[in-house]
Design an enzyme around this catalytic site. Structure first.
Site, PDB file in Angstrom:
ATOM      1  N   ASN A 108      -6.335   8.441 -45.057  1.00 37.28           N
ATOM      2  CA  ASN A 108      -7.108   9.113 -44.015  1.00 37.28           C
ATOM      3  C   ASN A 108      -8.171   9.942 -44.729  1.00 37.28           C
ATOM      4  O   ASN A 108      -7.864  10.989 -45.278  1.00 37.28           O
ATOM      5  CB  ASN A 108      -6.170   9.995 -43.176  1.00 37.28           C
ATOM      6  CG  ASN A 108      -6.940  10.829 -42.161  1.00 37.28           C
ATOM      7  OD1 ASN A 108      -8.145  10.625 -41.947  1.00 37.28           O
ATOM      8  ND2 ASN A 108      -6.247  11.765 -41.533  1.00 37.28           N
TER       9      ASN A 108
ATOM     10  N   LYS B 127     -10.618  11.504 -43.526  1.00 33.62           N
ATOM     11  CA  LYS B 127     -11.107  12.663 -42.742  1.00 33.62           C
ATOM     12  C   LYS B 127     -12.629  12.737 -42.825  1.00 33.62           C
ATOM     13  O   LYS B 127     -13.283  11.699 -42.919  1.00 33.62           O
ATOM     14  CB  LYS B 127     -10.416  13.946 -43.218  1.00 33.62           C
ATOM     15  CG  LYS B 127      -8.892  13.778 -43.295  1.00 33.62           C
ATOM     16  CD  LYS B 127      -8.137  15.049 -43.416  1.00 33.62           C
ATOM     17  CE  LYS B 127      -6.647  14.740 -43.449  1.00 33.62           C
ATOM     18  NZ  LYS B 127      -5.802  15.921 -43.450  1.00 33.62           N
TER      19      LYS B 127
ATOM     20  N   HIS C 295      -4.299  12.496 -34.422  1.00 35.87           N
ATOM     21  CA  HIS C 295      -4.039  13.284 -35.620  1.00 35.87           C
ATOM     22  C   HIS C 295      -3.976  14.761 -35.235  1.00 35.87           C
ATOM     23  O   HIS C 295      -4.699  15.201 -34.336  1.00 35.87           O
ATOM     24  CB  HIS C 295      -5.144  13.042 -36.664  1.00 35.87           C
ATOM     25  CG  HIS C 295      -4.821  13.650 -37.985  1.00 35.87           C
ATOM     26  ND1 HIS C 295      -5.030  14.988 -38.244  1.00 35.87           N
ATOM     27  CD2 HIS C 295      -4.278  13.131 -39.115  1.00 35.87           C
ATOM     28  CE1 HIS C 295      -4.631  15.244 -39.481  1.00 35.87           C
ATOM     29  NE2 HIS C 295      -4.159  14.134 -40.026  1.00 35.87           N
TER      30      HIS C 295
ATOM     31  N   GLU D 150      -5.202  17.300 -36.482  1.00 31.88           N
ATOM     32  CA  GLU D 150      -6.486  18.005 -36.533  1.00 31.88           C
ATOM     33  C   GLU D 150      -7.292  17.726 -35.261  1.00 31.88           C
ATOM     34  O   GLU D 150      -8.015  18.598 -34.774  1.00 31.88           O
ATOM     35  CB  GLU D 150      -7.263  17.576 -37.793  1.00 31.88           C
ATOM     36  CG  GLU D 150      -6.674  18.213 -39.043  1.00 31.88           C
ATOM     37  CD  GLU D 150      -6.811  17.379 -40.310  1.00 31.88           C
ATOM     38  OE1 GLU D 150      -7.623  16.447 -40.342  1.00 31.88           O
ATOM     39  OE2 GLU D 150      -6.065  17.667 -41.274  1.00 31.88           O
TER      40      GLU D 150
ATOM     41  N   GLU E  10       3.843  13.412 -39.197  1.00 30.60           N
ATOM     42  CA  GLU E  10       3.139  14.323 -40.094  1.00 30.60           C
ATOM     43  C   GLU E  10       3.418  15.772 -39.713  1.00 30.60           C
ATOM     44  O   GLU E  10       2.777  16.314 -38.794  1.00 30.60           O
ATOM     45  CB  GLU E  10       1.630  14.085 -40.002  1.00 30.60           C
ATOM     46  CG  GLU E  10       1.189  12.707 -40.422  1.00 30.60           C
ATOM     47  CD  GLU E  10      -0.267  12.705 -40.876  1.00 30.60           C
ATOM     48  OE1 GLU E  10      -0.525  12.291 -42.015  1.00 30.60           O
ATOM     49  OE2 GLU E  10      -1.143  13.138 -40.096  1.00 30.60           O
TER      50      GLU E  10
ATOM     51  N   GLY F  64      -2.275  18.842 -46.096  1.00 33.36           N
ATOM     52  CA  GLY F  64      -3.297  19.492 -46.900  1.00 33.36           C
ATOM     53  C   GLY F  64      -2.840  20.783 -47.555  1.00 33.36           C
ATOM     54  O   GLY F  64      -3.642  21.537 -48.092  1.00 33.36           O
TER      55      GLY F  64
ATOM     56  N   SER G 266       0.757  15.757 -47.563  1.00 35.74           N
ATOM     57  CA  SER G 266       0.812  16.005 -49.007  1.00 35.74           C
ATOM     58  C   SER G 266       1.519  14.901 -49.802  1.00 35.74           C
ATOM     59  O   SER G 266       2.157  15.165 -50.831  1.00 35.74           O
ATOM     60  CB  SER G 266       1.434  17.380 -49.311  1.00 35.74           C
ATOM     61  OG  SER G 266       0.640  18.411 -48.740  1.00 35.74           O
TER      62      SER G 266
END
Ligand code: PGA
Length: 248
Positions: A9, A11, A94, A96, A166, A172, A212
């Site tokens: 991904n 991003k 996702h 985010e 996730e 991250g 991660s």
């Protein structure tokens, strides 16, 4: 035996010209016959990424799409636009996008249905915050996210979707979930799929862990019975991704 699927991904990283360079660098490193490898690049780079990846084992995926067919949705991308350039995967929901762009379980469901209608494999993301984990509601919450995401999806269609677990606190942050935590939730997701559909569907569906993942922890995570690969952010933008893909 489920085939592993390892997706990067990207991003909001890499310009189209940087994308060409990075895919060319990673191509030999991610070559494998043992897993599906997907690069989810920014929308503006999808066309060029498809071209550069041609002839390799890399599939190109999008990071988002809209649930309507077409129309007055300024800035959005439709499923037909993705299929027109041969995109086969799309990340949906996702964390985010849920956090910064107002995605909900309901919009995730609409997008999943639209992707399936267009033969695009949705990589459906679910995950809990640290607070939710500490309150002990992780499994209930993930079950709810998964159930709503799959409303209206038939068993046959569900066999081809990918679910990415996730934990938000692991994205991250360098704080990877322990293999036990990751396996516990992925196995709960599989159980939930068996309840919604049947054992055959639950056995077929691929469940990734994300948060991660890197060259050091991939092997242990991907060796778990219910973890069928990973959704990888930071480590997918460097040579390390080759080690994640060839984790054995
Ligand atoms: P990370 O991101 O690997 O950088 O934690 C994973 C993701 O957000 O999909």
């Amino acid at each position: 035996m489920r085939r592993k699927i390892i997706a990067g991904n990207w991003k909001m990283n890499k310009t189209p010209s940087e994308t060409v360079k990075l895919i060319n660098e990673l191509k030999p490193l991610v070559a494998t016959e043992d897993a599906d490898v997907v690069f989810c690049v920014p929308a503006v780079s999808l066309t060029i990424a498809k071209e550069v990846a041609k002839g390799s084992n890399i599939e190109i995926g999008a990071q988002n799409m809209h649930f309507e067919e077409s129309g007055a949705y300024t800035g959005e991308i439709s499923a037909s636009m993705l299929t027109d350039i041969g995109v086969k995967y799309v990340i949906i929901g996702h964390s985010e996008r849920r956090e910064y762009f107002g995605e909900t379980d309901e919009t995730v469901n609409k997008k999943v249905l639209k992707a399936i209608e267009h033969n695009i494999t949705p990589i459906i993301c679910c995950g809990e915050t640290l607070q939710q984990r500490e309150q002990g509601v992780t499994i209930d919450l993930i079950r709810q996210q998964v159930k709503i995401a799959l409303l209206g999806v038939t068993a046959d269609q569900a066999k081809n979707v990918v679910i990415a677990y996730e934990p938000i606190w692991a994205i991250g942050t360098g704080k990877v979930a322990t293999t036990e935590q990751a396996e516990e939730v992925c196995s709960a997701i599989r159980k939930c799929i068996a309840e919604i559909y049947d054992d055959a569907t639950a056995e077929a569906i691929r469940i990734q862990y994300g948060g991660s993942v890197n060259a050091e922890n991939a092997a242990e995570l991907f060796a778990q019975a219910n973890i069928d690969g990973g959704l990888v952010g930071g480590a997918s933008l460097k040579a390390d991704f080759g080690k994640v893909v060839n984790y054995k």
